[in-house]
Design an enzyme around this catalytic site. Structure first.
Site, PDB file in Angstrom:
ATOM      1  N   GLU A  21       0.839  -1.198   0.000  1.00  0.00           N
ATOM      2  CA  GLU A  21       0.000   0.000   0.000  1.00  0.00           C
ATOM      3  C   GLU A  21       0.871   1.244   0.000  1.00  0.00           C
ATOM      4  OE1 GLU A  21      -3.818  -1.810   2.481  1.00  0.00           O
ATOM      5  OE2 GLU A  21      -2.403  -0.480   3.502  1.00  0.00           O
ATOM      6  N   LYS A  23       2.351   4.607   1.317  1.00  0.00           N
ATOM      7  CA  LYS A  23       2.554   5.277   2.608  1.00  0.00           C
ATOM      8  C   LYS A  23       2.316   6.759   2.404  1.00  0.00           C
ATOM      9  CE  LYS A  23       5.499   5.762   6.627  1.00  0.00           C
ATOM     10  NZ  LYS A  23       4.798   7.012   6.961  1.00  0.00           N
ATOM     11  N   ASP A  25       1.958  10.702   3.798  1.00  0.00           N
ATOM     12  CA  ASP A  25       2.606  11.565   4.779  1.00  0.00           C
ATOM     13  C   ASP A  25       1.551  12.461   5.417  1.00  0.00           C
ATOM     14  OD1 ASP A  25       4.585  12.651   6.242  1.00  0.00           O
ATOM     15  OD2 ASP A  25       5.612  13.668   4.593  1.00  0.00           O
ATOM     16  N   ARG A  43      -2.189   9.345  17.236  1.00  0.00           N
ATOM     17  CA  ARG A  43      -1.327   8.276  17.770  1.00  0.00           C
ATOM     18  C   ARG A  43      -1.212   8.364  19.282  1.00  0.00           C
ATOM     19  NH1 ARG A  43       4.122   7.747  14.246  1.00  0.00           N
ATOM     20  NH2 ARG A  43       4.561   6.424  16.038  1.00  0.00           N
ATOM     21  N   GLU A  77      -5.190   7.353   7.844  1.00  0.00           N
ATOM     22  CA  GLU A  77      -4.295   8.519   7.836  1.00  0.00           C
ATOM     23  C   GLU A  77      -5.095   9.745   7.421  1.00  0.00           C
ATOM     24  OE1 GLU A  77       0.051   9.455   8.139  1.00  0.00           O
ATOM     25  OE2 GLU A  77      -0.978   7.530   8.314  1.00  0.00           O
ATOM     26  N   GLU A 183       5.842   9.513  -0.420  1.00  0.00           N
ATOM     27  CA  GLU A 183       6.672   9.202   0.749  1.00  0.00           C
ATOM     28  C   GLU A 183       7.246   7.793   0.711  1.00  0.00           C
ATOM     29  OE1 GLU A 183       6.682   8.988   5.607  1.00  0.00           O
ATOM     30  OE2 GLU A 183       4.790   9.275   4.562  1.00  0.00           O
ATOM     31  N   ARG A 199       5.342  -2.275  17.742  1.00  0.00           N
ATOM     32  CA  ARG A 199       6.119  -2.206  16.492  1.00  0.00           C
ATOM     33  C   ARG A 199       6.423  -3.639  16.054  1.00  0.00           C
ATOM     34  NH1 ARG A 199       8.131   1.971  14.219  1.00  0.00           N
ATOM     35  NH2 ARG A 199       8.012   3.243  16.132  1.00  0.00           N
ATOM     36  N   LYS A 205       7.802  -0.479   6.371  1.00  0.00           N
ATOM     37  CA  LYS A 205       7.750   0.748   5.569  1.00  0.00           C
ATOM     38  C   LYS A 205       9.091   0.968   4.877  1.00  0.00           C
ATOM     39  CE  LYS A 205       8.608   3.619   9.692  1.00  0.00           C
ATOM     40  NZ  LYS A 205       8.124   4.732  10.528  1.00  0.00           N
ATOM     41  N   ASP A 438     -14.175  34.911 -22.672  1.00  0.00           N
ATOM     42  CA  ASP A 438     -12.832  35.484 -22.821  1.00  0.00           C
ATOM     43  C   ASP A 438     -12.967  36.997 -22.918  1.00  0.00           C
ATOM     44  OD1 ASP A 438     -10.147  35.805 -23.199  1.00  0.00           O
ATOM     45  OD2 ASP A 438     -10.086  34.952 -25.213  1.00  0.00           O
TER      46      ASP A 438
END
Length: 611
Positions: A21, A23, A25, A43, A77, A183, A199, A205, A438
Site C-alpha cells: 500500500e 505510505k 505523509d 497516535r 491517515e 513518501e 512495532r 515501511k 474570454d
C-alpha cells in the site's frame, strides 16, 4: 487504542505472503464511530475532531447509511492529497497547530483534508484485530462498496472518506510513488494481526528518500547535533539539524574537524565557515527544515558555493529517470532568470492543480525550443519520438497528445511546450463541460476594462444562481468559467446563454464593450468573444504559463481579488508557485460545482426572456 507501528527497511520485501500500500505523509489516526458520534484519535490518543471538521461533517452526513454497521473502528491517515500517492504533510501539520475555529474554517476551505482508511479493526461490536490483514481488508472493501464510498484514493475526488488500494505487486506502485515524489510503500504480511501500540515486522515501511547536499556549519557538543545550511542568494539558510545516520567513525571525524577548524561561539558550540559538504537523506521539506533527516555521506566533490536553495528544491523533487532532461540550464524567460530546470520544477509544483484540467483533453501546445526570445510553433500531432507512456487520441486525422499524468507533463516541459491549450470538452463526450467567457481588452494597459466586464458578468451569473470562476488569461485579459454537468448541454444551448450575456453587456455599456470580431472595427473597446466557445476551439488551460516576456501564468483567482488595482503581470511562475502553497487553488471545487449547476433552469428562463 494506539496504532500498530511499522518497522523501517531499505528494501521492499517480496513474495506471495506480502501485499503493498501507499505510505501517505499525514497524521496516523484511529476513527471510532458509534451510535453517539465520531472520534478522530491521534497516535497519542488526542481527539482531532475540532481540527478536521470536514471529515466529521461528512461522516455525520452519511451516518444513516452507516448506522446498521455501528460501532466501527478504522485505522487510517489524515492527509491533504497532492496526487493519488502523495500527501502534503505541511498542510496537515499546519492544521494540527491551529486553535481558533475561524482560522480552521478558512484553512479547511483552501486546503481540505481527507481520511484514507487502510484497516478495519471492528464492526458491529465484533473485534477483528485477531483476524488476518487479508480478511480485515476484504471486509473493509465490502463495507466501502455497500456504503458507495470511493474504493481507492482519488485526489480529484472531494469526498473526505476514501479507501487505500492494496496491490499484489510492489513494482508499479513504487514506480508511481517515485514519479510523484510520494513518501513510500508499506508492505503488509497477509496473515498479520493488528496489535495496538506494538512495532512489528509484519508491517514494513520503505521510504522514498531524497538526498540533499548541505554545508555543515555548526556542531553542538552537548547533544551531538550538526547544522546544515544552503545558500539563498548570498545568505546561508539553516535547513537541517542532523545526527541520526552517522556511524561512530563518521561522527568522530566530523566533530573533530569542527573542533580543530571551527570557532567556539558559545560553550560547547562550534561554528565553521563554509568548507565541508555532506549529503543528508530526508523525505520532504516543510518550508523551514528537512523532514526526518539522516546523514548519508560526506560529499567532497561539491564546493560550498554550489550548495544553493535552487539545487535543494530540485533534489527534493527529482524528475523520474524515465524522462531524460536535456539542457536543464537553457534560458527560457531570460529577463527573469528562469531556466528549463526552473520551468520543470514549476510543472511539478502545479501538476496537482493543472492535470485535472488537461485530463482527457485533446492538447494543443505552443513550443519555444530556444526559449521565449526565439521562434515558436503550435503542435497538435504527437511526434514519432514520443515515449510509450504518452497517451494519444485520434481525431480528424490528428493524433493528439492527451496529458493525463505527470510523466507526460514533464516530458512536454522538457520539449519546451510552454503553453497548454485545451478544448471545452473531453475525448469521452460530445458536449462542453464548461462555458468560458474570454474578456479581451485592447491592451494590457486597458486591463481595467476586463475587470469592469467581469464585475458586470458576475452580477448576471449570480442573478441566474450560477457559480462562476475567474482566472487571468496570462496575457492582457480575464477569462470567466461556468462549469456544467458533464455531457448534458450542447454548444447550441451554451451559445444561447453566452450571446445573451455578451449582448446585454454591450447594450448596458456600448462605449466599453463590443462583440465585433474585426480589430479594426472595435474602436479600442473590450472584445467579448462568445463565438470562440464552440467545438474544435481551445482556451489556455488554468495554470499554463504563457510564452510572453513577462513569464506570466493563466492564474485562477478568488473573486475577491478581482479589483481595478489588479494587474496580470504580478502572476509570474515564481509568484504562482508561492501562491498555491500559501493560498491554495481557487478552482479546487470546479468539477464538483459543475455537477450541481442548474443550467437547465437558466435556459428555460432565457427562452422566455428572448421570445
Amino acid at each position: 487504542m494506539k496504532p500498530m507501528l511499522l518497522n523501517d527497511a531499505e528494501e521492499i520485501p517480496l513474495g506471495d505472503e506480502w501485499v503493498y500500500e501507499t505510505k501517505y505523509d499525514g497524521f496516523r489516526c484511529i476513527l471510532e464511530w458509534n451510535e453517539n458520534g465520531i472520534k478522530l484519535l491521534s497516535r497519542n490518543e488526542k481527539q482531532l475532531n475540532l481540527l478536521f471538521p470536514e471529515i466529521i461533517r461528512y461522516c455525520e452526513k452519511i451516518h444513516e447509511n452507516v448506522k446498521a454497521f455501528l460501532p466501527i473502528c478504522l485505522d487510517g491517515e489524515i492527509v491533504h492529497l497532492q496526487s493519488d500517492v502523495k500527501s502534503q504533510f505541511s498542510i496537515v501539520q499546519s492544521r494540527g497547530r491551529m486553535k481558533k475555529e475561524e482560522v480552521i474554517q478558512a484553512h479547511e476551505h483552501a486546503f481540505p483534508c481527507q481520511y484514507v482508511a487502510f484497516d478495519l479493526l471492528s464492526i458491529k461490536r465484533k473485534d477483528l484485530t485477531g483476524e488476518s490483514f487479508e480478511n480485515r481488508k476484504k471486509k473493509l472493501r465490502e463495507l466501502f462498496k455497500v456504503l458507495n464510498q470511493p474504493m481507492e484514493v482519488d485526489y480529484q475526488n472531494p469526498i473526505p472518506l476514501q479507501l487505500i488500494k492494496t496491490y499484489q505487486s510492489s513494482e508499479k506502485l513504487w514506480e508511481h510513488i517515485v514519479s510523484n515524489n510520494g513518501e513510500g510503500v508499506i508492505a503488509k504480511r497477509k496473515s498479520s494481526q493488528w496489535i495496538s501500540g506494538k512495532r512489528t515486522d509484519q508491517w514494513i515501511k520503505v521510504k522514498n528518500w531524497r538526498t540533499i547536499n548541505v554545508i555543515a556549519t555548526r556542531y553542538v557538543k552537548a547533544n551531538g547535533y550538526f547544522t546544515g545550511c544552503v545558500y539563498k542568494g548570498t545568505e546561508l539558510n539553516e535547513v537541517v539539524t542532523f545526527r541520526h545516520g552517522l556511524s561512530d567513525e563518521e561522527f568522530r571525524t566530523l566533530s573533530t574537524f569542527f573542533i580543530a577548524n571551527g570557532k567556539e561561539s558559545d560553550s560547547g558550540i562550534w561554528e565553521l565557515k563554509p568548507s565541508i559538504c555532506v549529503k543528508v537523506n530526508c523525505i520532504d521539506f516543510n518550508g523551514k527544515q528537512l523532514r526526518e533527516p539522516r546523514f548519508h555521506s560526506f560529499n567532497f566533490e561539491v564546493e560550498p558555493e554550489a550548495v544553493r536553495w535552487r539545487t535543494m528544491l530540485r533534489q527534493l523533487n527529482p524528475i523520474p529517470d524515465i524522462i531524460p532532461v536535456t539542457h536543464p540550464d537553457k534560458p527560457i524567460w531570460t529577463d527573469f532568470g528562469i531556466e528549463k530546470d526552473d520551468y520543470l520544477l514549476y510543472l511539478q509544483t502545479v501538476a496537482p492543480y493543472m492535470l485535472p484540467f488537461l485530463h482527457d483533453r485533446l492538447l494543443t501546445v505552443i513550443r519555444y525550443p530556444h526559449g521565449t526570445n526565439g521562434e515558436k510553433f503550435y503542435q497538435k500531432n504527437v511526434p514519432d519520438y514520443a515515449p510509450d507512456f504518452v497517451m494519444t487520441s485520434h481525431y480528424e486525422d490528428i493524433d493528439y497528445i492527451v496529458c493525463n499524468d505527470i510523466r507526460t507533463l514533464l516530458w512536454l516541459g522538457n520539449q519546451l511546450a510552454l503553453e497548454f491549450h485545451i478544448p471545452f470538452q473531453t475525448i469521452t463526450v460530445n458536449n462542453p463541460t464548461e462555458i468560458v467567457f474570454d474578456l479581451d481588452p485592447p491592451s494590457v494597459d486597458d486591463f481595467s476594462l476586463a475587470v469592469e466586464a467581469a464585475f458586470m458578468m458576475k452580477v448576471v451569473f449570480d442573478e441566474f444562481q450560477l457559480k462562476s470562476f475567474v482566472k487571468t488569461s496570462g496575457g492582457k485579459g480575464l477569462q470567466i468559467y461556468i462549469p456544467l454537468p458533464v455531457n448534458t448541454f450542447s454548444y447550441e444551448d451554451t451559445r444561447l446563454f453566452t450571446k445573451f450575456v455578451c449582448d446585454f453587456l454591450c447594450e448596458q455599456q456600448p462605449q466599453w464593450f463590443t462583440t465585433e470580431r474585426l480589430k479594426k472595427n472595435r474602436d479600442n473597446k473590450l472584445y467579448l468573444d462568445y463565438v470562440q466557445h464552440q467545438a474544435g476551439k481551445t482556451i489556455v488551460a488554468p495554470f499554463s504559463p504563457r510564452g510572453n516576456e513577462f513569464a506570466t501564468v493563466a492564474t485562477p483567482l478568488q473573486w475577491e481579488e478581482v479589483k481595478h488595482s489588479l494587474t496580470p503581470k504580478i502572476f509570474t511562475l515564481p509568484a504562482v508557485m508561492e501562491r498555491i502553497q500559501t493560498s491554495g487553488n481557487p478552482f479546487r471545487d470546479f468539477h464538483e460545482t459543475g455537477e450541481q449547476q442548474q443550467f437547465k433552469v437558466v435556459l428555460e428562463q432565457l427562452k422566455v426572456i428572448l421570445k
